[in-house]
Structure formats: C-alpha cells, structure tokens
Write an enzyme that holds these catalytic residues in place. Structure first.
Site, PDB file in Angstrom:
ATOM      1  N   ASN A  70      29.526  59.580 -66.741  1.00  0.00           N
ATOM      2  CA  ASN A  70      29.835  60.785 -67.506  1.00  0.00           C
ATOM      3  C   ASN A  70      30.788  61.740 -66.767  1.00  0.00           C
ATOM      4  O   ASN A  70      31.099  61.546 -65.586  1.00  0.00           O
ATOM      5  CB  ASN A  70      28.526  61.497 -67.867  1.00  0.00           C
ATOM      6  CG  ASN A  70      28.603  62.081 -69.260  1.00  0.00           C
ATOM      7  OD1 ASN A  70      29.574  62.747 -69.601  1.00  0.00           O
ATOM      8  ND2 ASN A  70      27.587  61.819 -70.061  1.00  0.00           N
ATOM      9  N   HIS A 101      25.611  62.396 -42.393  1.00  0.00           N
ATOM     10  CA  HIS A 101      25.707  62.517 -40.936  1.00  0.00           C
ATOM     11  C   HIS A 101      24.304  62.573 -40.374  1.00  0.00           C
ATOM     12  O   HIS A 101      23.410  63.139 -41.002  1.00  0.00           O
ATOM     13  CB  HIS A 101      26.441  63.804 -40.547  1.00  0.00           C
ATOM     14  CG  HIS A 101      27.818  63.888 -41.097  1.00  0.00           C
ATOM     15  ND1 HIS A 101      28.927  63.428 -40.418  1.00  0.00           N
ATOM     16  CD2 HIS A 101      28.285  64.369 -42.274  1.00  0.00           C
ATOM     17  CE1 HIS A 101      30.002  63.622 -41.152  1.00  0.00           C
ATOM     18  NE2 HIS A 101      29.652  64.202 -42.284  1.00  0.00           N
ATOM     19  N   LYS A 149      14.061  58.877 -51.618  1.00  0.00           N
ATOM     20  CA  LYS A 149      13.346  57.625 -51.320  1.00  0.00           C
ATOM     21  C   LYS A 149      13.505  56.667 -52.488  1.00  0.00           C
ATOM     22  O   LYS A 149      13.870  57.089 -53.598  1.00  0.00           O
ATOM     23  CB  LYS A 149      11.858  57.925 -51.142  1.00  0.00           C
ATOM     24  CG  LYS A 149      11.548  58.797 -49.936  1.00  0.00           C
ATOM     25  CD  LYS A 149      10.049  58.787 -49.662  1.00  0.00           C
ATOM     26  CE  LYS A 149       9.748  59.413 -48.319  1.00  0.00           C
ATOM     27  NZ  LYS A 149       9.755  60.878 -48.337  1.00  0.00           N
TER      28      LYS A 149
END
Ligand SMILES: CC(C)(COP(=O)(O)OP(=O)(O)OC[C@H]1O[C@@H](n2cnc3c(N)ncnc32)[C@H](O)[C@@H]1OP(=O)(O)O)[C@@H](O)C(=O)NCCC(=O)NCCS
Length: 183
Positions: A70, A101, A149
């Site tokens: 989109n 990082h 996760k």
C-alpha cells in the site's frame, strides 16, 4: 574519505532516489510494477505497488503473487533476505526492517537479520516489523503495532511491543485481487 564525498554513497543514494523517489511515484500501477520488476530479487504474479511506497536493496527482497503493497510502505532489504509470501495485505505506512544497529556497540555497527512474512498475512496500517521476525501464515498485525518477536500462524497481535490479542478464525480462501483503479 569524508562520507559525503564517497562515490559509493552517492551512487547508492542516487539509485534509491531513482527507484523510490521517481519510479514508485509514477502514475499507473502497471508502470510501477515494471519498475519494480527491474530491481526485486523475485516478484510473483499480480503484485500491486501503490504510489509512494519505497524500498532499499530490493535485490534481497522476494514478494509472492497477489500481494498488495500500500501507499507509504517501506521495505528494507539491506540487512538480509526479506521474504513476503502470497496474498499478503500490507496496509498504509507499514515499515519492515532487516537492518538496525547493536545499541551496545562502541562503533554503532549495523546488524542485519532476515525477515519472513507468510502467505495471507495482514499487516495493518503503521505497524513496524523489526529485523529477525517471522510472521506465520494468516497472522494479523494490528494497526500501530511494533513486532519484536515471531508471530504464530493465524495469531492476531497488537500493541507496542506486539502481544497476542486473538486468533484469526478464517480458512484464508481469498486471492487478493482488489486494485484501486488503474492508478
Ligand atoms: C486487528 C484489528 C482488526 C482488531 O482485531 P479484532 O480481532 O477485531 O480485535 P478486537 O477489536 O476484538 O480487540 C481485541 C483486543 O485487542 C485490543 N486491540 C485491538 N486493536 C489493537 C491495536 N491496534 N493495538 C493494540 N491493541 C489492540 C483491543 O483493545 C482488545 O483488547 P481487550 O481484549 O483488552 O479489550 C484492528 O486492531 C486493526 O488493526 N484494524 C486495522 C485498521 C487499519 O489499519 N485499516 C487500514 C487497512 S485496511
């Protein structure tokens, strides 16, 4: 050499501008698809790129058939392979990252991890998917979530960080054919 003057950086930035700043802002979905075909590692049939989406290092990005990217979506292939399955619905202004990082590194070194999005996943608007995440087939990521996760197949997750908020009761029989006109 000063980073600003580095020819490598300048070529990379020019390339990014040509692909995302110009190519993905052109009118007509078919034109943007032709532009994308030049850069992506793998593109299935009937993938739709809305205007104003952007991507970096598309040579590391695979997208399956009938997937919908989109307006304002950003796809990052700099840190590893980004695999997006078939019939995946990615809503407005979602960002998917393969690079970040290590916050504890003395030199702010980059850190890359693959991301995999299964078939029939729906990622609602303004969600952020972090490096290293796998989202299982048919899962839903609620609007505004930050996914840190892995997400189980058919799970619905939401919030920051994204937590389990439900289970999707769908047989996932659809093919994503909706297109917002020829533009
Ligand atoms: C995922 C979504 C569809 C909600 O799914 P649902 O199964 O109907 O969820 P419910 O409304 O029953 O809410 C279930 C729980 O999750 C919570 N929840 C719902 N949406 C949430 C969100 N975006 N972030 C965090 N929590 C959320 C609810 O508050 C509720 O919590 P409770 O059980 O403590 O009351 C909705 O959150 C969403 O993201 N819609 C997409 C909007 C959008 O982006 N539209 C444009 C693209 S089409």
């Amino acid at each position: 050499m000063n980073e600003t003057l580095s020819p490598r950086n300048n070529v990379a930035t020019l390339w990014y501008w040509l692909q995302s700043g110009v190519g993905m802002r052109l009118p007509f979905g078919i034109v943007r698809l032709l532009v994308a075909k030049c850069f992506f590692r793998k593109l299935g049939r009937d993938v739709y790129f809305h205007f104003g989406c952007s991507f970096v290092k598309a040579a590391n990005i695979e997208i399956g058939s009938h997937t919908y990217i989109n307006h304002g979506v950003h796809l990052d292939g700099r840190g590893g392979r980004l695999r997006i399955g078939e019939n995946v619905d990615i809503a407005e202004e979602v960002t998917i990252w393969t690079l970040d990082h290590d916050p504890h590194d003395d030199f702010h070194s980059p850190r890359g991890r693959d991301v995999t999005i299964g078939d029939h996943v729906w990622i609602a608007s303004r969600a952020i998917i972090l490096p290293g995440v796998t989202i299982g087939r048919g899962a839903v990521v609620a609007a505004g979530s930050v996914v840190t996760k892995d997400v189980a197949p058919l799970a619905i997750v939401g919030g920051v960080p994204a937590k389990h908020i439900g289970v999707r009761r769908s047989a996932l029989k659809y093919t994503l054919t909706y297109r917002p006109g020829i533009f």
